[in-house]
Design an enzyme around this catalytic site. Structure first.
Site, short mmCIF file in Angstrom:
data_model
loop_
_atom_site.label_atom_id
_atom_site.label_comp_id
_atom_site.label_asym_id
_atom_site.label_seq_id
_atom_site.Cartn_x
_atom_site.Cartn_y
_atom_site.Cartn_z
N CYS A 1 -1.40 1.72 -3.09
CA CYS A 1 -2.39 2.77 -2.90
C CYS A 1 -1.82 4.17 -2.87
CB CYS A 1 -3.16 2.55 -1.59
SG CYS A 1 -3.53 0.84 -1.18
N GLU B 1 -26.86 14.40 -4.56
CA GLU B 1 -28.27 14.55 -4.19
C GLU B 1 -29.16 13.58 -4.99
OE1 GLU B 1 -30.42 18.17 -5.59
OE2 GLU B 1 -28.45 18.74 -6.40
N TYR C 1 -8.99 -3.62 -11.77
CA TYR C 1 -8.95 -2.23 -11.33
C TYR C 1 -7.56 -1.62 -11.45
CZ TYR C 1 -7.02 -3.49 -6.72
OH TYR C 1 -6.21 -3.93 -5.70
N GLU D 1 -6.93 1.66 -13.69
CA GLU D 1 -6.40 2.85 -13.04
C GLU D 1 -5.12 3.32 -13.73
OE1 GLU D 1 -7.94 2.10 -8.44
OE2 GLU D 1 -5.99 1.33 -9.08
N LYS E 1 0.07 5.32 -6.14
CA LYS E 1 -0.96 5.33 -7.20
C LYS E 1 -1.84 6.56 -7.08
CE LYS E 1 -4.71 3.23 -6.37
NZ LYS E 1 -5.66 2.15 -6.02
N CYS F 1 0.82 -1.22 0.00
CA CYS F 1 0.00 0.00 0.00
C CYS F 1 0.85 1.26 0.00
CB CYS F 1 -0.94 0.00 1.21
SG CYS F 1 -1.99 1.47 1.29
N HIS G 1 -28.19 20.58 -2.20
CA HIS G 1 -28.26 21.12 -3.56
C HIS G 1 -27.40 22.38 -3.68
CE1 HIS G 1 -30.12 21.89 -7.45
NE2 HIS G 1 -30.27 23.16 -7.08
#
Length: 452
Positions: A48, A440, A178, A182, A51, A43, A435
């Site tokens: 992670c 939302e 993934y 990525e 990256k 990681c 909003h």
């Protein structure tokens, strides 16, 4: 028997370090830890963290173009890979220092070398010294899997991608998971011409089908050439780069080939099987709900167990191990409803079941919308956001939330709390919208687009 340590941890990644320092710092246990590479593991050093920093860097090109359309006077130059890489490596050095400092401050004795098992209570370090421990925790993580092609050594994996000498002009990414997606988005954003081969029918296998299609369409619209149903037939070093012939028969030349074809548990050569520790088909260490192996004194956590390959999960497993073994509080790890994010561009955040998985479990309602967010529509961009809820038709519980949008990872963390608590569609409906925001839409979806 008098042991050298109460606990010896093999592996200095996020899970192993957390277990070691909590056991030592909070319970007073005598803890040793062996790590043959850099402290921080996948990681921090080759996953992670670097990256995500590369994701940040790659987003500025599009951001600058958008700034121009918003009225800013921006001059766009080239990306300085060497400057970025130097800063990146400095940050990884800093984080490694933090990990070492945390271990030292907790009283953990660190051995910067490989450790293997001799017996159920003994480890042998690379220098030949043996240490005994009442409990041994394996936290050696995972490792990139190469495809087994002739001349595959011409390519690289995610381990090496952060340390390239130069930014490739032409990059072939092999894989559809993934990591592959990525990396394709990152290098595309940095100005590289990116081609992606994936042998399957659609990228991101295992994720929600509608979200997969949405992301693939976006990637292609932004210049990534995705070739599904395609693999490498052969490759060799040519005069102008790496010559790759695809299974379609076409041959093209690339400056670099990145293999992102999966990861395998890093369990080989530790001496586990000789001691009776069960190893699964993919090399994973088989453990029970308390992370205990078939040998009572030996435990395993993180990617090496191939349960859920996510850093926060490894940390949770490490904490549960300490609770169980050192605090007398048997704590199984909850692997249900774990939120996750894929840092493609745009990001994909998901928690719970995909539509395909939910259909197999019973009748469902699907609430979904795709729209151009205000930020993009104002400057006439075609990029669209996907918001999707999957609801059990009988209990009304929200079974899955899927978001494809900028900052989807941030949004899915909060949606994950609601899903974990068992929120119903009506709970979402009762929540007042914020909003104007993209998110939302999650609380204003009124009519299902389909039932199954």
């Amino acid at each position: 028997m008098d042991f050298d340590f109460d606990l010896f941890v093999i592996g200095g990644g996020s899970g192993g370090v957390r277990a070691a320092r909590v056991a030592a710092g909070e319970t007073g246990a005598r803890v040793g830890l062996g790590e043959e590479s850099r402290m921080g593991g996948t990681c921090v050093i080759r996953g992670c963290v670097p990256k995500k920093l590369m994701v940040f860097a790659s987003e500025y090109a599009e951001g600058m173009h958008e700034a121009i359309d918003y009225g800013w006077d921006v001059t766009i130059g080239g990306f300085d890979w060497t400057r970025f890489r130097t800063k990146l490596e400095g940050e990884l050095d800093r984080l490694e220092g933090v990990y070492n400092k945390l271990l030292l401050g907790s009283g953990v004795e660190v051995f910067p070398q490989r450790a293997t098992l001799v017996d159920a209570h003994t480890v042998r370090l690379a220098d030949g010294i043996e240490k005994t421990a009442k409990h041994i925790l394996i936290a050696t993580g995972g490792w990139p899997l190469m495809p087994g092609l002739e001349n595959e050594e011409l390519g690289i994996t995610s381990n090496e991608v952060f340390h390239l000498e130069a930014l490739p002009e032409r990059l072939l990414v092999v894989g559809g998971g993934y990591i592959a997606c990525e990396m394709a988005c990152i290098f595309n954003g940095l100005g590289t011409k990116v081609t992606q081969f994936y042998r399957g029918a659609q990228i991101l296998r295992g994720f929600d089908g509608e979200a997969r299609g949405h992301i693939a369409e976006h990637m292609e619209r932004h210049g990534i050439a995705i070739h599904c149903g395609t693999n490498i037939l052969r490759m060799h070093k040519g005069a102008k780069g790496i010559e790759v012939t695809a299974t379609t028969g076409e041959t093209h030349v690339y400056d670099q080939v990145l293999f992102a074809t999966g990861r395998t548990p890093n369990s080989r050569g530790l001496g586990l099987e000789e001691l009776g520790v069960e190893i699964g088909r993919r090399g994973e260490i088989v453990v029970d709900e308390y992370s205990q192996t078939a040998v009572p004194s030996i435990y395993a956590i993180g990617d090496v167990t191939n349960r859920v390959q996510l850093t926060p999960v490894a940390i949770r497993e490490g904490m549960a191990f300490v609770e169980t073994v050192f605090k007398g509080n048997p704590t199984p790890v909850d692997h249900e409803l774990i939120p996750s994010a894929v840092f493609t561009q745009p990001e994909y955040g998901a928690v719970g079941l995909s539509e395909e998985e939910a259909r197999e479990k019973g009748p469902i309602e699907v609430y979904s919308t795709a729209f151009r967010p205000m930020h993009k529509s104002f400057i006439a961009r075609e990029d669209r956001v996907l918001m999707k809820l999957i609801v059990c038709a009988e209990t009304r519980k929200v079974l899955g939330v899927h978001i494809v949008a900028d900052h989807a990872g941030e949004m899915i963390q909060l949606a994950g709390v609601a899903v974990k608590m068992g929120a119903t569609k009506e709970d979402f409906d009762r929540t007042v919208a914020v909003h104007p925001t993209m998110s939302e839409e999650l609380v204003t979806l009124k009519t299902p687009v389909r039932r199954a």
